[in-house]
Design a protein around this motif. Structure first.
Motif, short mmCIF file in Angstrom:
data_model
loop_
_atom_site.label_atom_id
_atom_site.label_comp_id
_atom_site.label_asym_id
_atom_site.label_seq_id
_atom_site.Cartn_x
_atom_site.Cartn_y
_atom_site.Cartn_z
N GLY A 43 66.84 109.00 31.85
CA GLY A 43 66.36 110.30 32.29
C GLY A 43 64.97 110.24 32.89
N ILE A 100 65.18 109.27 36.50
CA ILE A 100 65.64 110.35 37.38
C ILE A 100 64.44 111.20 37.79
N ARG A 101 63.61 111.54 36.81
CA ARG A 101 62.43 112.36 37.11
C ARG A 101 61.44 111.61 38.00
N ALA A 119 74.90 107.65 38.57
CA ALA A 119 75.21 108.90 37.87
C ALA A 119 74.49 110.10 38.44
N ASP A 120 73.28 109.90 38.95
CA ASP A 120 72.51 111.06 39.37
C ASP A 120 72.63 111.28 40.88
N GLU A 121 73.06 112.49 41.24
CA GLU A 121 73.32 112.78 42.66
C GLU A 121 72.05 112.66 43.51
N ASP A 122 70.90 113.10 42.96
CA ASP A 122 69.66 113.07 43.74
C ASP A 122 69.18 111.64 43.96
N LYS A 166 69.15 109.37 47.78
CA LYS A 166 67.90 108.97 48.42
C LYS A 166 67.49 107.52 48.20
#
Lengths: 330, 350
Positions: free
Chosen positions: A82, A85-86, A120-123, A127
């Motif tokens: 997590g 991701i941030r 897993a993370d779309e963002d 990018k």
């Protein structure tokens, strides 16, 4: 996340991310500083963990927290980072400040959550791209570490590139033993020998670990017929099919396979020849999370065949081969 | 630049736009409704005075942070702003343009919130796992609130009695009153990435990594699930009466009902969209039954939920709307995009 979305993001607009793993004392930070201070004219954003061994000499350094959490998709091995991701999300708002991102993990970290974050993370996915997992191995202590820590298996299994460091501290026999031990787990990742992290940058950065061309074209043949390891050990299997594949059948098979065996299958990579497609298709998965994209036309003189590599535990070679072969167009 | 030379919509007659360097990370109005601030990923804060609304050349730029400005809130003082940044600083930009550093930590200051009423004023900032609650001046730390993992959002309730923070596996609700040390943990497995509170204190809502929302009815802790989004919900806004929660995350504005027993087991209302572009930001007007929505194609529209009437503010400006806010009097609407376009519109009559 059992289905394998066969997307086709334009890979060249994505920021390459290099993940550095390796046990404490293997020389990760030395390698990192070597990369950062080398004359390459490129700027990197560096994400480090707070227990770093040495200082990192770079303008843009971010502390990470190694906050691992499970995705709520009913799949126990679907863990992601997590904090990354941030951090990656914030870094991407300053896209013009750097050419690439390097993430250093703690010595004991399992690389799976880091790698899975990129699926897993779309963002993150829209990018950045995971260029390669680079694992630094200490030639002097590796065999001992392997006996004591299951994480060492994971780190070798996940590697796209292995830096065999401190080779000046061992004799030829031990070096050979270390290389053999690595090869038993991961037969495909190129191994670069180094002392004090002095590797060629082109061996580590922008290698396109998932542009598997080089890796997969050098798959050693001995793999095809040996079976001297215990089943519970991590090992590698490579499969080749000369007949073009049916894209739909492949997706169904690999989705079902990863759904069922994804806990044991650590990495899956492949270059595939789908019928009716002029381009090569690169497929990759970390445990159950899969992704893939077209990577341009086949090269001159290149055999138009599909190659698939599995790294994991309890791999049943005949079963995998039969499954893969069932994806061929009939 | 893909920004068209003329922007179509209300902004033509009633507003102005301007392009600055850097991704716009947030925007907010001051409490006195006279100023509007925009923060950028380059660390700048651009402040427009209401009197200069249509003259972007006179909007002032302040270099506040080294690295991105990540968070923005109106100051407890009527005319100023508070910002948090990558450089670990919590800063005040006062009405005279003076920059004051309120604190500095090693971690990014990712969230800032303020509360002011007749009895009390508070400043809260989140950095890593900690939330610091300060007095209205910002000089004294009243409390340091520790959380089990990084804080992803903070919100005061409308009376300033409680502050809630989202993080992994749930949210934590604390009393602001100095004597109370206790925390009310609200647990739900997973990664909670943002937070909103019902204006009447009835429910606390978090957005989640897994493309849905979670909520807790605050009276009894009952769980509320709101799902069906095609992407992550990055923006939530309760209507002024608390009847509706408007959200981004779909190609329409999704509104959940918070009356007649709440959203449990009910489908949300879908307001118009922009023909397929993902809604990226929502903001409910604090004074009227209107809401503003920003989209991935750079469009900003006003929607009257009752009639579903749509009024374009700015159409297809190019890059995704990344910041959107009303002034407290509901008369000014500001927005910003990932490409650095900032816009301001006067919605007052006349």
């Amino acid at each position: 996340m059992s289905d394998a979305p066969l997307s086709s993001e334009p890979a060249d607009t994505l920021v390459p991310v290099t993940v550095l793993t390796g046990f404490l004392g293997a020389g990760k930070t030395t390698l990192l500083n070597h990369i950062l201070t080398a004359e390459h004219g490129r700027k990197y954003a560096v994400v480090i963990n707070e227990f770093g061994e040495l200082g990192v000499d770079n303008d843009l350094v971010v502390d990470a927290d190694e906050e691992v959490f499970e995705m709520n998709n009913g799949c126990i091995c679907c863990t992601v980072r997590g904090d990354l991701i941030r951090i990656l999300g914030s870094l991407m708002k300053r896209r013009n400040k750097f050419d690439g991102i390097i993430i250093e993990t703690t010595g004991l970290a399992d690389p799976a959550p880091v790698a899975q974050t990129f699926f897993a993370d779309e963002d993150v996915r829209s990018k950045t791209r995971l260029d390669a997992v680079v694992t630094v191995v200490d030639a002097l202590n590796f065999l001992q570490t392997l006996k004591e820590s299951p994480e060492a298996y994971q780190q070798i299994a996940f590697a796209d590139v292995i830096i065999l460091n401190k080779t000046d501290l061992v004799d030829d026999a031990q070096l050979k033993a270390v290389e053999d031990a690595i090869r038993k787990i991961n037969a495909f990742a190129p191994i670069h020998k180094a002392q004090k992290g002095n590797v060629k940058l082109t061996d580590v950065m922008d290698v396109g670990g998932f542009d598997l061309q080089r890796t997969l074209s050098t798959v050693p043949d001995f793999l095809e017929n040996t079976h001297h390891h215990h089943e519970e050990d991590v090992n590698s299997i490579s499969l080749t099919i000369k007949t073009p594949l049916d894209a739909g059948r492949f997706q169904m098979w690999i989705s079902a396979l990863l759904q069922e065996k994804g806990a044991d299958i650590l990495r899956t990579k492949g270059i595939l020849n789908f019928e009716g497609q002029p381009d090569r298709f690169a497929f990759q998965a970390v445990h159950m999370m899969a992704d893939g994209n077209s990577i341009g036309p086949w090269r001159e003189g290149e055999a138009k065949e599909s190659r698939l590599v599995f790294i994991g535990r309890n791999l049943n070679r005949p079963q995998l081969r039969r499954g893969f072969e069932s994806c061929a167009v009939s | 630049m893909s920004i068209p030379s003329t922007l179509r919509g209300l902004i033509e007659k009633r507003g102005a736009s301007h392009t600055v360097e850097g991704h716009i990370t947030a925007c907010a109005a001051s409490r006195d409704n006279l100023r509007f601030a925009f923060t950028t990923a380059e660390g700048d804060v651009i402040v427009a005075h209401r009197a200069d609304l249509t003259e972007p050349a006179s909007w002032a730029t302040y270099a506040v942070h080294d690295g991105a400005a990540l968070a923005l809130a109106p100051d407890t003082d009527p005319g100023g702003f508070l910002t948090g940044g990558d450089d670990g600083r919590l800063c005040r930009l006062d009405r005279h343009g003076e920059i004051e550093e309120l604190s500095k930590t090693r971690r990014w200051v990712e969230h800032v919130a303020t509360h002011v009423d007749a009895k009390a004023a508070y400043i809260a900032s989140a950095s890593g796992k900690q939330v610091e609650l300060r007095d209205g001046r910002g000089e004294t730390v009243l409390k340091t609130l520790e959380h089990p993992s990084s804080v992803t959002g903070i919100v005061f309730d409308s009376k300033g009695k409680r502050i809630a923070a989202s993080h992994y596996n749930g949210a934590s609700v604390w009393f602001t009153q100095p004597k109370s040390e206790s925390v009310r943990p609200l647990e739900w497995k997973g990664s909670h990435t943002g937070i909103a509170i019902h204006p009447g204190g009835e429910a606390l809502i978090t957005s989640m990594q897994d493309n849905d929302l979670h909520g807790w009815r605050l009276s009894d802790g009952h769980n509320i699930r709101m799902s069906g989004y095609p992407s992550k919900v990055k923006s939530m806004s309760f209507s002024r009466t608390g009847k509706w929660l408007a959200t981004s995350g779909a190609d329409v504005v999704v509104m959940w009902p918070f009356f007649g027993g709440g959203p449990m087991g009910k489908p949300p209302v879908e307001l118009p969209g922009m023909g397929g572009a993902l809604c990226t930001r929502v903001a409910c007007n604090p004074e009227q039954d209107m809401l503003a929505a920003g989209f991935a194609d750079g469009s900003v529209i006003l929607i009257e939920p009752e009639t579903q009437r749509v009024l374009p503010v700015c159409l297809h400006s190019g890059s995704a709307v990344s910041a959107l806010a009303y002034s407290p009097d509901g008369c000014l609407l500001g927005f910003g995009t990932e490409d650095g376009m900032i816009g301001l519109v006067d919605l007052s009559a006349g």
